[in-house]
Design a protein around this motif. Structure first.
Motif, PDB file in Angstrom:
ATOM      1  N   GLY A 121       0.795  -1.209   0.000  1.00 34.99           N
ATOM      2  CA  GLY A 121       0.000   0.000   0.000  1.00 34.99           C
ATOM      3  C   GLY A 121       0.835   1.270   0.000  1.00 34.99           C
ATOM      4  N   GLY A 122       0.193   2.384   0.310  1.00 30.84           N
ATOM      5  CA  GLY A 122       0.891   3.652   0.424  1.00 30.84           C
ATOM      6  C   GLY A 122       1.514   4.116  -0.882  1.00 30.84           C
ATOM      7  N   ILE A 123       2.651   4.769  -0.765  1.00 31.69           N
ATOM      8  CA  ILE A 123       3.328   5.324  -1.927  1.00 31.69           C
ATOM      9  C   ILE A 123       3.839   4.233  -2.854  1.00 31.69           C
ATOM     10  N   VAL A 124       4.174   3.074  -2.280  1.00 31.43           N
ATOM     11  CA  VAL A 124       4.635   1.945  -3.108  1.00 31.43           C
ATOM     12  C   VAL A 124       3.521   1.509  -4.045  1.00 31.43           C
ATOM     13  N   ASP A 125       2.312   1.379  -3.513  1.00 28.93           N
ATOM     14  CA  ASP A 125       1.162   0.992  -4.319  1.00 28.93           C
ATOM     15  C   ASP A 125       0.889   2.024  -5.409  1.00 28.93           C
ATOM     16  N   VAL A 126       0.948   3.295  -5.040  1.00 31.73           N
ATOM     17  CA  VAL A 126       0.672   4.363  -6.009  1.00 31.73           C
ATOM     18  C   VAL A 126       1.663   4.317  -7.162  1.00 31.73           C
ATOM     19  N   VAL A 127       2.950   4.217  -6.858  1.00 27.99           N
ATOM     20  CA  VAL A 127       3.975   4.215  -7.905  1.00 27.99           C
ATOM     21  C   VAL A 127       3.841   2.980  -8.791  1.00 27.99           C
ATOM     22  N   MET A 128       3.678   1.814  -8.160  1.00 32.54           N
ATOM     23  CA  MET A 128       3.592   0.568  -8.930  1.00 32.54           C
ATOM     24  C   MET A 128       2.388   0.566  -9.864  1.00 32.54           C
ATOM     25  N   MET A 129       1.249   1.052  -9.394  1.00 34.29           N
ATOM     26  CA  MET A 129       0.056   1.032 -10.233  1.00 34.29           C
ATOM     27  C   MET A 129       0.062   2.138 -11.284  1.00 34.29           C
ATOM     28  N   ARG A 130       0.774   3.236 -11.024  1.00 36.49           N
ATOM     29  CA  ARG A 130       0.899   4.247 -12.081  1.00 36.49           C
ATOM     30  C   ARG A 130       1.748   3.708 -13.231  1.00 36.49           C
ATOM     31  N   VAL A 132       1.744   0.594 -14.152  1.00 40.10           N
ATOM     32  CA  VAL A 132       0.796  -0.255 -14.874  1.00 40.10           C
ATOM     33  C   VAL A 132      -0.115   0.583 -15.760  1.00 40.10           C
ATOM     34  N   ASP A 133      -0.645   1.672 -15.236  1.00 45.36           N
ATOM     35  CA  ASP A 133      -1.527   2.546 -16.022  1.00 45.36           C
ATOM     36  C   ASP A 133      -0.805   3.124 -17.238  1.00 45.36           C
ATOM     37  N   ALA A 134       0.458   3.493 -17.048  1.00 45.46           N
ATOM     38  CA  ALA A 134       1.221   4.055 -18.165  1.00 45.46           C
ATOM     39  C   ALA A 134       1.420   3.018 -19.262  1.00 45.46           C
ATOM     40  N   LEU A 135       1.731   1.802 -18.877  1.00 42.15           N
ATOM     41  CA  LEU A 135       1.934   0.741 -19.876  1.00 42.15           C
ATOM     42  C   LEU A 135       0.629   0.365 -20.555  1.00 42.15           C
ATOM     43  N   LEU A 136      -0.473   0.414 -19.818  1.00 45.39           N
ATOM     44  CA  LEU A 136      -1.775   0.097 -20.412  1.00 45.39           C
ATOM     45  C   LEU A 136      -2.206   1.129 -21.439  1.00 45.39           C
ATOM     46  N   SER A 137      -1.656   2.327 -21.359  1.00 46.80           N
ATOM     47  CA  SER A 137      -2.020   3.373 -22.314  1.00 46.80           C
ATOM     48  C   SER A 137      -1.399   3.147 -23.688  1.00 46.80           C
ATOM     49  N   ILE A 138      -0.404   2.268 -23.774  1.00 47.73           N
ATOM     50  CA  ILE A 138       0.249   1.966 -25.039  1.00 47.73           C
ATOM     51  C   ILE A 138      -0.562   0.897 -25.773  1.00 47.73           C
ATOM     52  N   PRO A 139      -0.930   1.116 -27.023  1.00 46.35           N
ATOM     53  CA  PRO A 139      -1.676   0.084 -27.766  1.00 46.35           C
ATOM     54  C   PRO A 139      -0.958  -1.257 -27.732  1.00 46.35           C
ATOM     55  N   TRP A 167       0.809  -9.089 -18.561  1.00 46.62           N
ATOM     56  CA  TRP A 167       0.716  -9.214 -17.111  1.00 46.62           C
ATOM     57  C   TRP A 167      -0.027  -8.059 -16.457  1.00 46.62           C
ATOM     58  N   LEU A 168      -0.289  -6.993 -17.202  1.00 45.83           N
ATOM     59  CA  LEU A 168      -0.808  -5.760 -16.607  1.00 45.83           C
ATOM     60  C   LEU A 168      -2.199  -5.945 -16.000  1.00 45.83           C
ATOM     61  N   SER A 169      -3.114  -6.552 -16.746  1.00 48.99           N
ATOM     62  CA  SER A 169      -4.466  -6.740 -16.209  1.00 48.99           C
ATOM     63  C   SER A 169      -4.473  -7.714 -15.046  1.00 48.99           C
ATOM     64  N   THR A 170      -3.580  -8.718 -15.105  1.00 46.50           N
ATOM     65  CA  THR A 170      -3.469  -9.653 -13.984  1.00 46.50           C
ATOM     66  C   THR A 170      -2.990  -8.941 -12.732  1.00 46.50           C
ATOM     67  N   ALA A 171      -2.052  -8.016 -12.880  1.00 38.72           N
ATOM     68  CA  ALA A 171      -1.552  -7.248 -11.743  1.00 38.72           C
ATOM     69  C   ALA A 171      -2.668  -6.419 -11.111  1.00 38.72           C
ATOM     70  N   ARG A 172      -3.498  -5.811 -11.922  1.00 33.12           N
ATOM     71  CA  ARG A 172      -4.599  -5.008 -11.380  1.00 33.12           C
ATOM     72  C   ARG A 172      -5.612  -5.896 -10.665  1.00 33.12           C
ATOM     73  N   LEU A 173      -5.880  -7.058 -11.236  1.00 35.26           N
ATOM     74  CA  LEU A 173      -6.799  -7.991 -10.586  1.00 35.26           C
ATOM     75  C   LEU A 173      -6.245  -8.470  -9.252  1.00 35.26           C
ATOM     76  N   ALA A 174      -4.968  -8.856  -9.245  1.00 35.76           N
ATOM     77  CA  ALA A 174      -4.337  -9.342  -8.013  1.00 35.76           C
ATOM     78  C   ALA A 174      -4.289  -8.243  -6.958  1.00 35.76           C
ATOM     79  N   ARG A 175      -4.021  -7.045  -7.371  1.00 40.32           N
ATOM     80  CA  ARG A 175      -3.967  -5.929  -6.421  1.00 40.32           C
ATOM     81  C   ARG A 175      -5.325  -5.690  -5.781  1.00 40.32           C
ATOM     82  N   GLY A 176      -6.388  -5.705  -6.579  1.00 39.48           N
ATOM     83  CA  GLY A 176      -7.723  -5.500  -6.032  1.00 39.48           C
ATOM     84  C   GLY A 176      -8.126  -6.577  -5.043  1.00 39.48           C
TER      85      GLY A 176
END
Length: 296
Positions: A121-130, A132-139, A167-176
């Motif tokens: 959680g915390g800042i680690v979670d924020v950085v790690m998920m940002r 993921v979001d950046a990579l998901l923005s790439i087609p 792995w990106l969507s799996t990471a978001r699922l696992a995080r949730g």
């Protein structure tokens, strides 16, 4: 299902009973059973087939080019004179290897990445998920083609390249899921006894994530097979004489208007069958996970 002892006291289900319950739940889904049969057939077709149906897939024979299906060549021949049925068998090996490899690597990495982000959680979670979001923005396909064009292509590289965007969507699922699990009493109690983060993740978080993540992993296999076919269609697959079902479709389209239907449709049917089989298997596993969660 919870068993009762002779004294009427409830007992925890044994691992054997849990497996039986899972198998029974999966067997109730007839479509998932059919998908499993199709998957086993395709595995035997691709890996056992070349042992029983011997063909030469390295040499060319121009006198046998573009022959129609016959007794000597059950599905005709390719423009290089190679047996098409044997080509489909060999091509199935790399296609299935890439699909299963990407499913395993992407699911494992996404599971670890997402569970760490959600638990810490915390800042680690924020950085790690940002990230993921950046990579998901790439087609998706653009990223795969770019990476495949920058390195020398082989099966291992393709598995890593496709895994890098899978792995990106799996990471978001696992995080949730981890965010929900870390508030459970058994996790709080383990932390209260002084367990380290690594211990809590390995013993409590990851085992409870596996069911949901495995279902997601089956979908990754199907997505990887389609992505591999697209990359091979664009000419970024392994160099000949290596082949795969996507490359066979690419070659077949070039000769479709010459009437050589056997060079296109069989490979397309196999890809569709493989993807549908994996997807319905995922539906069956989803039923198993839902029953398991209801029992908890």
């Amino acid at each position: 299902m919870i068993a009762e002892s002779a004294g009427g006291e409830a007992q925890a289900p044994t691992p054997t009973s849990m497996w039986r319950q899972a198998i029974a739940t999966y067997a109730e889904n007839r479509l998932a059973l059919a998908g499993l049969v199709v998957l086993v057939f395709l595995l035997l077709f691709s890996f056992l087939g070349p042992v029983l149906y011997h063909t030469n897939q390295t040499a060319t024979s121009l006198i046998n080019e573009n022959l129609a299906p016959s007794g000597s060549h059950l599905l005709g021949t390719t423009p290089e004179g190679r047996d098409e049925l044997g080509r489909l068998m060999v091509g199935g090996q790399s296609t299935i290897e890439v699909g299963l490899g990407v499913g395993l690597v992407a699911t494992a990495f996404g599971l670890v990445y997402g569970s760490v982000a959600g638990f810490v959680g915390g800042i680690v979670d924020v950085v790690m998920m940002r990230i993921v979001d950046a990579l998901l923005s790439i087609p998706y396909l653009f990223f795969v083609v770019l990476l495949a064009a920058l390195v020398q292509v082989n099966l291992l590289v393709l598995i890593l390249v496709l895994s890098a965007v899978s792995w990106l969507s799996t990471a978001r699922l696992a995080r949730g899921e981890t965010l929900s699990l870390r508030a459970r009493d058994f996790v709080t109690a383990s932390q209260g006894f002084g367990s380290r983060v690594r211990h809590v993740l390995a013993r409590h978080i990851t085992p409870n994530l596996l069911g949901v993540v495995v279902v997601n992993g089956t979908l990754k296999v199907a997505d990887a097979i389609l992505a591999f076919a697209a990359v091979a269609y664009l000419g970024l697959g392994p160099a000949p004489p290596a082949t795969n079902w996507g490359e066979l479709i690419s070659a077949g389209i070039n000769n479709l208007f010459d009437g050589y239907w056997w060079q296109l449709w069989p490979a397309g049917v196999l890809i569709v069958a493989m993807v549908l089989a994996v997807n319905v298997i995922g539906d069956g596993l989803s039923d198993v996970v839902e029953v398991r969660l209801q029992k908890r």
